[in-house]
Design an enzyme around this catalytic site. Structure first.
Site, short mmCIF file in Angstrom:
data_model
loop_
_atom_site.label_atom_id
_atom_site.label_comp_id
_atom_site.label_asym_id
_atom_site.label_seq_id
_atom_site.Cartn_x
_atom_site.Cartn_y
_atom_site.Cartn_z
N GLY A 70 0.87 -1.17 0.00
CA GLY A 70 0.00 0.00 0.00
C GLY A 70 0.90 1.21 0.00
N TRP B 111 -10.02 -5.06 -4.25
CA TRP B 111 -11.17 -5.50 -3.47
C TRP B 111 -10.97 -4.91 -2.07
CZ3 TRP B 111 -8.36 -8.42 -6.81
CH2 TRP B 111 -9.03 -9.04 -7.87
N ASN C 179 -0.53 10.86 -4.99
CA ASN C 179 -0.80 9.54 -5.56
C ASN C 179 -2.28 9.39 -5.90
OD1 ASN C 179 -0.18 7.01 -6.45
ND2 ASN C 179 0.56 6.24 -4.49
N ARG D 236 -5.53 7.64 -7.83
CA ARG D 236 -6.13 6.47 -8.44
C ARG D 236 -7.58 6.82 -8.78
NH1 ARG D 236 -1.63 5.62 -8.59
NH2 ARG D 236 -0.38 3.85 -7.86
N LYS E 42 7.38 15.15 -10.04
CA LYS E 42 8.04 14.12 -10.83
C LYS E 42 7.49 14.16 -12.25
CE LYS E 42 6.80 11.83 -7.35
NZ LYS E 42 6.25 10.77 -6.49
N ALA F 236 13.07 12.53 -14.35
CA ALA F 236 13.52 13.80 -13.80
C ALA F 236 12.41 14.36 -12.92
CB ALA F 236 13.85 14.79 -14.91
N ASP G 3 6.59 5.74 -4.12
CA ASP G 3 6.60 5.56 -2.67
C ASP G 3 8.02 5.57 -2.13
OD1 ASP G 3 3.90 5.13 -3.18
OD2 ASP G 3 4.11 2.95 -3.12
#
Length: 305
Positions: A27, A98, A163, A165, A220, A225, A254
């Site tokens: 995670g 899930w 991050n 999703r 990022k 780079a 991460d």
């Protein structure tokens, strides 16, 4: 320096070339906590798990990595979330989740929540991601963001990773609003063009940076780079070429975050810290899975000075 990393660890299934599945745990914020601990940081993981054997196994594994688990709440009858990874020939990954009923979904609405959030003010740095925020409903998110502001007012640093999703944010307008709130609560923002372009598809790199309040930002790029901007002063940092074969980009961001934050907490300038982030991420992508074997951790000497 004490760090609290807030988020979710799930059961990770990885499909092998012969079709069989291997099981581990992962995670985004947990991966960062592992790499922070391996680099020598004092880090606690803040989450909720069930009372099942897999949750027991997770906690034992975290403790073996040197991660503090006193802030892990255990919920009777609940289970961890689960995800499966497929990777293509270039090492790019696809996730199947899930997790809708996982234990951590209730973390912001438990009898223990108030005390847990108040305890965050005892840390030097709080790290969380957009995935962390996507775990909770609107009320839960606002409760966590309010706790970040309160901790920050007490002198705690806040680091937010963008991050993103899409599955966790079906309403992009709500996502944009939440990201803006997280930016406003943070001292350090670890972002990527990939994440922010999903929210602001018409923006170029400079426009993406301008969406984040002045402070400390690492963006990022799509190429190896990053751009580091501190109080409006931007510097491009090139990553050294990866000489080994890239097999899996899982946890690249991460691990970058772990090395960057560890370097900053130990006095390195942001550009030097970004070089450390690229260095660790460049090793991680050459191994399968989110957490590489300890024996393959790179020598970080000279990367943070």
């Amino acid at each position: 320096m004490r760090i609290a990393s807030i988020g979710e660890c799930m059961i990770e299934l990885r499909q092998m070339p012969d079709g069989q599945l291997t099981r581990s745990f992962g995670g985004d914020t947990l991966n960062t906590a592992v790499y922070l601990a391996r680099l020598g940081a004092d880090v606690d993981y803040v989450t909720a798990l069930g009372d099942d054997p897999l949750s027991d196994e997770m906690i034992a594994g975290w403790q073996d990595e040197g991660i503090g688990t006193a802030q892990v709440l255990r919920l009777k009858g609940k289970l961890p979330g689960l995800y499966m990874i497929e990777t293509n020939a270039a090492g790019e990954r696809r996730f199947y989740h899930w997790r809708d009923a996982s234990a951590v979904r209730g973390l912001m609405s438990l009898p223990e929540t108030e005390a847990l959030l108040a305890s965050l003010a005892s840390y030097d740095l709080i790290y969380l991601s957009a995935i962390t925020l996507s775990l909770f409903d609107v009320v839960g998110r606002q409760r966590l963001i309010a706790a970040l502001h309160a901790s920050r007012a007490s002198g705690v640093g806040i680091a937010f990773d963008t991050n993103f999703r899409a599955r966790g944010w079906p309403d992009l307008d709500l996502a944009r609003k939440t990201f803006a709130q997280a930016f406003a609560a943070s001292d350090i923002v670890l972002a990527s063009v990939e994440d922010l372009s999903a929210l602001y598809p018409d923006d170029e790199e400079n426009a993406l940076l301008d969406r984040i309040e002045p402070g400390e930002i690492v963006l990022k790029l799509a190429t190896p780079a990053s751009i580091v901007r501190v109080e409006g002063e931007a510097t491009r940092v090139e990553a050294k070429p990866v000489t080994d074969t890239v097999v899996d980009t899982t946890a690249a961001g991460d691990s970058f975050a772990a090395a960057y934050l560890h370097a900053r907490l130990n006095g390195s300038e942001p550009v030097v810290a970004a070089k450390a982030g690229h260095h660790l991420a460049g090793t991680v992508v050459c191994h399968p899975g989110a957490i590489i074997p300890r024996a393959t951790m790179p020598d970080m000497g000279g990367q943070t000075s």
